[in-house]
Design a protein around this motif. Sequence first.
Motif, PDB file in Angstrom:
ATOM      1  N   ALA A 266     -11.508  -2.665  16.490  1.00 48.43           N
ATOM      2  CA  ALA A 266     -10.204  -2.565  15.824  1.00 48.43           C
ATOM      3  C   ALA A 266     -10.317  -1.694  14.577  1.00 48.43           C
ATOM      4  CB  ALA A 266      -9.689  -3.940  15.447  1.00 48.43           C
ATOM      5  N   PRO A 267      -9.358  -0.775  14.395  1.00 47.73           N
ATOM      6  CA  PRO A 267      -9.421   0.076  13.201  1.00 47.73           C
ATOM      7  C   PRO A 267      -9.134  -0.745  11.944  1.00 47.73           C
ATOM      8  CG  PRO A 267      -7.393   0.479  14.415  1.00 47.73           C
ATOM      9  CD  PRO A 267      -8.207  -0.476  15.231  1.00 47.73           C
ATOM     10  N   ALA A 268      -9.717  -0.340  10.875  1.00 44.39           N
ATOM     11  CA  ALA A 268      -9.496  -1.037   9.604  1.00 44.39           C
ATOM     12  C   ALA A 268      -8.074  -0.764   9.132  1.00 44.39           C
ATOM     13  CB  ALA A 268     -10.501  -0.556   8.570  1.00 44.39           C
ATOM     14  N   ARG A 269      -7.407  -1.790   8.577  1.00 41.51           N
ATOM     15  CA  ARG A 269      -6.039  -1.623   8.089  1.00 41.51           C
ATOM     16  C   ARG A 269      -6.065  -0.857   6.782  1.00 41.51           C
ATOM     17  NH1 ARG A 269      -3.036  -7.318   8.769  1.00 41.51           N
ATOM     18  NH2 ARG A 269      -2.224  -6.599   6.791  1.00 41.51           N
ATOM     19  N   PRO A 270      -5.170   0.113   6.664  1.00 42.95           N
ATOM     20  CA  PRO A 270      -5.142   0.853   5.393  1.00 42.95           C
ATOM     21  C   PRO A 270      -4.657  -0.073   4.282  1.00 42.95           C
ATOM     22  CG  PRO A 270      -3.287   1.486   6.778  1.00 42.95           C
ATOM     23  CD  PRO A 270      -4.151   0.567   7.586  1.00 42.95           C
ATOM     24  N   PRO A 271      -5.012   0.212   3.059  1.00 46.07           N
ATOM     25  CA  PRO A 271      -4.539  -0.624   1.953  1.00 46.07           C
ATOM     26  C   PRO A 271      -3.015  -0.532   1.854  1.00 46.07           C
ATOM     27  CG  PRO A 271      -5.630   1.343   1.111  1.00 46.07           C
ATOM     28  CD  PRO A 271      -5.827   1.329   2.602  1.00 46.07           C
ATOM     29  N   ALA A 272      -2.381  -1.643   1.514  1.00 48.68           N
ATOM     30  CA  ALA A 272      -0.919  -1.702   1.420  1.00 48.68           C
ATOM     31  C   ALA A 272      -0.445  -0.909   0.204  1.00 48.68           C
ATOM     32  CB  ALA A 272      -0.463  -3.142   1.316  1.00 48.68           C
ATOM     33  N   ASN A 273       0.568  -0.076   0.418  1.00 51.52           N
ATOM     34  CA  ASN A 273       1.164   0.687  -0.677  1.00 51.52           C
ATOM     35  C   ASN A 273       2.541   0.097  -0.975  1.00 51.52           C
ATOM     36  OD1 ASN A 273      -0.955   2.510  -0.806  1.00 51.52           O
ATOM     37  ND2 ASN A 273      -0.059   3.820   0.769  1.00 51.52           N
ATOM     38  N   GLY A 274       3.009   0.208  -2.197  1.00 54.57           N
ATOM     39  CA  GLY A 274       4.326  -0.291  -2.551  1.00 54.57           C
ATOM     40  C   GLY A 274       4.236  -1.565  -3.355  1.00 54.57           C
ATOM     41  N   PHE A 275       5.378  -2.225  -3.475  1.00 57.46           N
ATOM     42  CA  PHE A 275       5.472  -3.424  -4.280  1.00 57.46           C
ATOM     43  C   PHE A 275       5.752  -4.627  -3.397  1.00 57.46           C
ATOM     44  CE2 PHE A 275       6.983   0.108  -6.927  1.00 57.46           C
ATOM     45  CZ  PHE A 275       6.091   0.005  -7.988  1.00 57.46           C
ATOM     46  N   THR A 276       5.295  -5.753  -3.855  1.00 56.89           N
ATOM     47  CA  THR A 276       5.589  -6.985  -3.126  1.00 56.89           C
ATOM     48  C   THR A 276       6.950  -7.495  -3.567  1.00 56.89           C
ATOM     49  OG1 THR A 276       4.622  -8.434  -4.774  1.00 56.89           O
ATOM     50  CG2 THR A 276       3.129  -7.579  -3.050  1.00 56.89           C
TER      51      THR A 276
ATOM     52  N   VAL B 237      10.618  -7.816 -11.893  1.00 58.99           N
ATOM     53  CA  VAL B 237      11.255  -6.675 -12.563  1.00 58.99           C
ATOM     54  C   VAL B 237      12.763  -6.900 -12.688  1.00 58.99           C
ATOM     55  CG1 VAL B 237      11.811  -4.221 -12.301  1.00 58.99           C
ATOM     56  CG2 VAL B 237       9.481  -5.021 -11.904  1.00 58.99           C
ATOM     57  N   LEU B 238      13.412  -7.386 -11.638  1.00 55.44           N
ATOM     58  CA  LEU B 238      14.842  -7.670 -11.710  1.00 55.44           C
ATOM     59  C   LEU B 238      15.160  -8.738 -12.751  1.00 55.44           C
ATOM     60  CD1 LEU B 238      15.895  -7.547  -7.955  1.00 55.44           C
ATOM     61  CD2 LEU B 238      16.518  -5.956  -9.772  1.00 55.44           C
ATOM     62  N   ALA B 239      14.331  -9.751 -12.852  1.00 52.05           N
ATOM     63  CA  ALA B 239      14.552 -10.802 -13.849  1.00 52.05           C
ATOM     64  C   ALA B 239      14.438 -10.235 -15.268  1.00 52.05           C
ATOM     65  CB  ALA B 239      13.564 -11.941 -13.646  1.00 52.05           C
ATOM     66  N   ILE B 240      13.483  -9.367 -15.493  1.00 50.01           N
ATOM     67  CA  ILE B 240      13.320  -8.749 -16.812  1.00 50.01           C
ATOM     68  C   ILE B 240      14.524  -7.869 -17.136  1.00 50.01           C
ATOM     69  CG2 ILE B 240      11.952  -7.065 -18.111  1.00 50.01           C
ATOM     70  CD1 ILE B 240       9.480  -8.211 -16.632  1.00 50.01           C
TER      71      ILE B 240
END
Length: 160
Positions: A10-20, A27-30
């Motif tokens: 199985a190929p290695a999963r690339p690191p996740a990009n973006g925001f959770t 950020v919205l609360a701030i």
Amino acid sequence: MRTSAATADAPARPPANGFTLVELMVVLAIMALAATAVVLTIPVEERSVRSEADRLAARLAAARDVAVIEGRSVSVNFAPSGYGFERRVAGEWQALPGRSFEQRNWPSDVRFVAGNGQGAARVLFDRVGTSPTPQALVLAGGDAREVVRVSATGEIIRGE
């Protein structure tokens, strides 16, 4: 220990990009807290005068539109205590029906003065939406001052 072929190949999963989602919610609360702080720093009487001027401008535009739609003259009568709407039916002035056109009293912290310095004024809209009685209507309270103008062409302008 033996690994299965499917796992080993199985190929290695690339690191996740973006925001959770959690990061976005923080950020919205701030941003909401910052917006609340800005709104709370606006002086109360300024908000009251500004919102009353916005409401008046919208109601004047609606009265003008009713005059055009119904093909009848509509008047707005101003006094130091408040203002109301009338329309001309069969040669008589009658209260303009509808919740939007009920008599409205000025809030206690808002003072009204017509542009000519008088405490009373009348704005007329004819059946084509023009106004034979152009006016500058001044609302004031504390240090705040807002002007709503009705031009001869029936245009409603809020601001100096």
